[in-house]
Design a protein around this motif. Structure first.
Motif, PDB file in Angstrom:
ATOM      1  N   SER A  69       0.848  -1.189   0.000  1.00 34.88           N
ATOM      2  CA  SER A  69       0.000   0.000   0.000  1.00 34.88           C
ATOM      3  C   SER A  69       0.880   1.235   0.000  1.00 34.88           C
ATOM      4  CB  SER A  69      -0.929  -0.002   1.214  1.00 34.88           C
ATOM      5  OG  SER A  69      -0.174   0.045   2.413  1.00 34.88           O
ATOM      6  N   ARG A  70       0.249   2.398  -0.117  1.00 34.18           N
ATOM      7  CA  ARG A  70       1.021   3.637  -0.053  1.00 34.18           C
ATOM      8  C   ARG A  70       0.186   4.742   0.552  1.00 34.18           C
ATOM      9  NH1 ARG A  70      -3.120   4.336  -3.345  1.00 34.18           N
ATOM     10  NH2 ARG A  70      -2.867   5.641  -5.190  1.00 34.18           N
ATOM     11  N   ASP A  71       0.885   5.700   1.149  1.00 30.27           N
ATOM     12  CA  ASP A  71       0.270   6.898   1.716  1.00 30.27           C
ATOM     13  C   ASP A  71       0.825   8.080   0.929  1.00 30.27           C
ATOM     14  OD1 ASP A  71      -0.291   9.211   3.214  1.00 30.27           O
ATOM     15  OD2 ASP A  71      -0.415   8.044   5.056  1.00 30.27           O
ATOM     16  N   ASN A  72       0.005   8.612   0.055  1.00 32.00           N
ATOM     17  CA  ASN A  72       0.482   9.679  -0.829  1.00 32.00           C
ATOM     18  C   ASN A  72       0.941  10.902  -0.033  1.00 32.00           C
ATOM     19  OD1 ASN A  72      -0.431   7.890  -2.714  1.00 32.00           O
ATOM     20  ND2 ASN A  72      -1.613   9.360  -3.880  1.00 32.00           N
ATOM     21  N   ALA A  73       0.203  11.235   1.002  1.00 30.15           N
ATOM     22  CA  ALA A  73       0.511  12.432   1.776  1.00 30.15           C
ATOM     23  C   ALA A  73       1.868  12.320   2.468  1.00 30.15           C
ATOM     24  CB  ALA A  73      -0.582  12.695   2.804  1.00 30.15           C
ATOM     25  N   LYS A  74       2.204  11.111   2.902  1.00 28.91           N
ATOM     26  CA  LYS A  74       3.471  10.891   3.598  1.00 28.91           C
ATOM     27  C   LYS A  74       4.580  10.453   2.649  1.00 28.91           C
ATOM     28  CE  LYS A  74       1.377   9.590   8.014  1.00 28.91           C
ATOM     29  NZ  LYS A  74       1.277   8.550   9.074  1.00 28.91           N
ATOM     30  N   ASN A  75       4.236  10.242   1.386  1.00 28.14           N
ATOM     31  CA  ASN A  75       5.216   9.764   0.408  1.00 28.14           C
ATOM     32  C   ASN A  75       5.905   8.492   0.908  1.00 28.14           C
ATOM     33  OD1 ASN A  75       5.844  10.421  -2.205  1.00 28.14           O
ATOM     34  ND2 ASN A  75       7.684  11.579  -1.673  1.00 28.14           N
ATOM     35  N   THR A  76       5.113   7.622   1.455  1.00 28.90           N
ATOM     36  CA  THR A  76       5.632   6.392   2.072  1.00 28.90           C
ATOM     37  C   THR A  76       4.856   5.187   1.564  1.00 28.90           C
ATOM     38  OG1 THR A  76       6.313   7.579   4.061  1.00 28.90           O
ATOM     39  CG2 THR A  76       6.025   5.194   4.255  1.00 28.90           C
ATOM     40  N   GLY A  77       5.592   4.123   1.258  1.00 26.72           N
ATOM     41  CA  GLY A  77       4.973   2.866   0.881  1.00 26.72           C
ATOM     42  C   GLY A  77       5.109   1.863   2.006  1.00 26.72           C
ATOM     43  N   TYR A  78       4.226   0.871   2.009  1.00 28.12           N
ATOM     44  CA  TYR A  78       4.214  -0.127   3.064  1.00 28.12           C
ATOM     45  C   TYR A  78       4.088  -1.525   2.465  1.00 28.12           C
ATOM     46  CZ  TYR A  78       3.003   4.021   5.745  1.00 28.12           C
ATOM     47  OH  TYR A  78       3.001   5.275   6.296  1.00 28.12           O
ATOM     48  N   LEU A  79       4.656  -2.470   3.178  1.00 25.26           N
ATOM     49  CA  LEU A  79       4.470  -3.876   2.831  1.00 25.26           C
ATOM     50  C   LEU A  79       4.065  -4.583   4.114  1.00 25.26           C
ATOM     51  CD1 LEU A  79       4.671  -5.988   0.530  1.00 25.26           C
ATOM     52  CD2 LEU A  79       6.927  -6.575   1.456  1.00 25.26           C
ATOM     53  N   GLN A  80       2.791  -4.925   4.213  1.00 28.17           N
ATOM     54  CA  GLN A  80       2.285  -5.677   5.353  1.00 28.17           C
ATOM     55  C   GLN A  80       2.507  -7.155   5.072  1.00 28.17           C
ATOM     56  OE1 GLN A  80       0.896  -4.584   8.336  1.00 28.17           O
ATOM     57  NE2 GLN A  80       0.969  -6.748   8.916  1.00 28.17           N
ATOM     58  N   THR A  81       3.284  -7.789   5.932  1.00 30.62           N
ATOM     59  CA  THR A  81       3.598  -9.202   5.742  1.00 30.62           C
ATOM     60  C   THR A  81       2.927 -10.013   6.842  1.00 30.62           C
ATOM     61  OG1 THR A  81       5.639  -9.135   7.043  1.00 30.62           O
ATOM     62  CG2 THR A  81       5.812  -8.555   4.732  1.00 30.62           C
ATOM     63  N   ASN A  82       2.028 -10.899   6.464  1.00 28.36           N
ATOM     64  CA  ASN A  82       1.298 -11.744   7.404  1.00 28.36           C
ATOM     65  C   ASN A  82       1.603 -13.215   7.143  1.00 28.36           C
ATOM     66  OD1 ASN A  82       0.005  -9.431   8.434  1.00 28.36           O
ATOM     67  ND2 ASN A  82      -1.676  -9.626   6.969  1.00 28.36           N
ATOM     68  N   SER A  83       1.280 -14.043   8.113  1.00 33.09           N
ATOM     69  CA  SER A  83       1.486 -15.493   7.983  1.00 33.09           C
ATOM     70  C   SER A  83       2.892 -15.801   7.487  1.00 33.09           C
ATOM     71  CB  SER A  83       0.445 -16.087   7.020  1.00 33.09           C
ATOM     72  OG  SER A  83      -0.868 -15.821   7.469  1.00 33.09           O
ATOM     73  N   LEU A  84       3.864 -15.166   8.121  1.00 33.72           N
ATOM     74  CA  LEU A  84       5.240 -15.317   7.661  1.00 33.72           C
ATOM     75  C   LEU A  84       5.741 -16.743   7.848  1.00 33.72           C
ATOM     76  CD1 LEU A  84       6.609 -11.928   8.967  1.00 33.72           C
ATOM     77  CD2 LEU A  84       6.738 -12.720   6.602  1.00 33.72           C
TER      78      LEU A  84
END
Length: 122
Positions: A69-84
């Motif tokens: 996902s990404r947050d345009n306002a924060k100019n930050t992307g995320y990678l949520q990793t589940n069931s590792l």
């Protein structure tokens, strides 16, 4: 410039949220991708997101478990990793590219973050 963070040590089945903060000159049409590299293996594609429109792309090995996902306002992307899983253990890198060319090939990315270690214990 890209700054990745959020890695750590987690037990199998656990979760981590990786972040990638972009600074400096970034275009609104770029693609942010995540790759990973385990010891002795080649760097492999994990996921990517188009900054404009939010289209997402995943490797089959993480589909259904990871969410980009990404947050345009924060100019930050995320990678949520589940069931590792232990096989997810690697250094995770974020990267950025123009919207042209395949999002799945590392060679198409122009900018790279420094990497963050994810270790999954069994």
């Amino acid at each position: 410039q890209l700054q990745a963070s959020g890695g750590g040590l987690v037990q199998a089945g656990g979760s981590l949220r990786l972040s990638c903060a972009a600074s400096g000159r970034t275009g609104s049409t770029y693609v942010m991708g995540w790759f990973r590299q385990a010891p002795g293996k080649e760097r492999e594609f994990v996921a990517a997101i188009a900054w404009r429109g939010g289209n997402t792309y995943y490797a089959d090995s993480v589909k259904g478990r990871f969410t980009i996902s990404r947050d345009n306002a924060k100019n930050t992307g995320y990678l949520q990793t589940n069931s590792l899983k232990p096989e997810d253990t690697a250094v995770y890198y974020c990267a950025a590219k123009s919207p042209y060319g395949s999002n799945r090939y590392a060679a198409n990315y122009d900018y790279w973050g420094q990497g963050t270690q994810v270790t999954v214990s069994s």
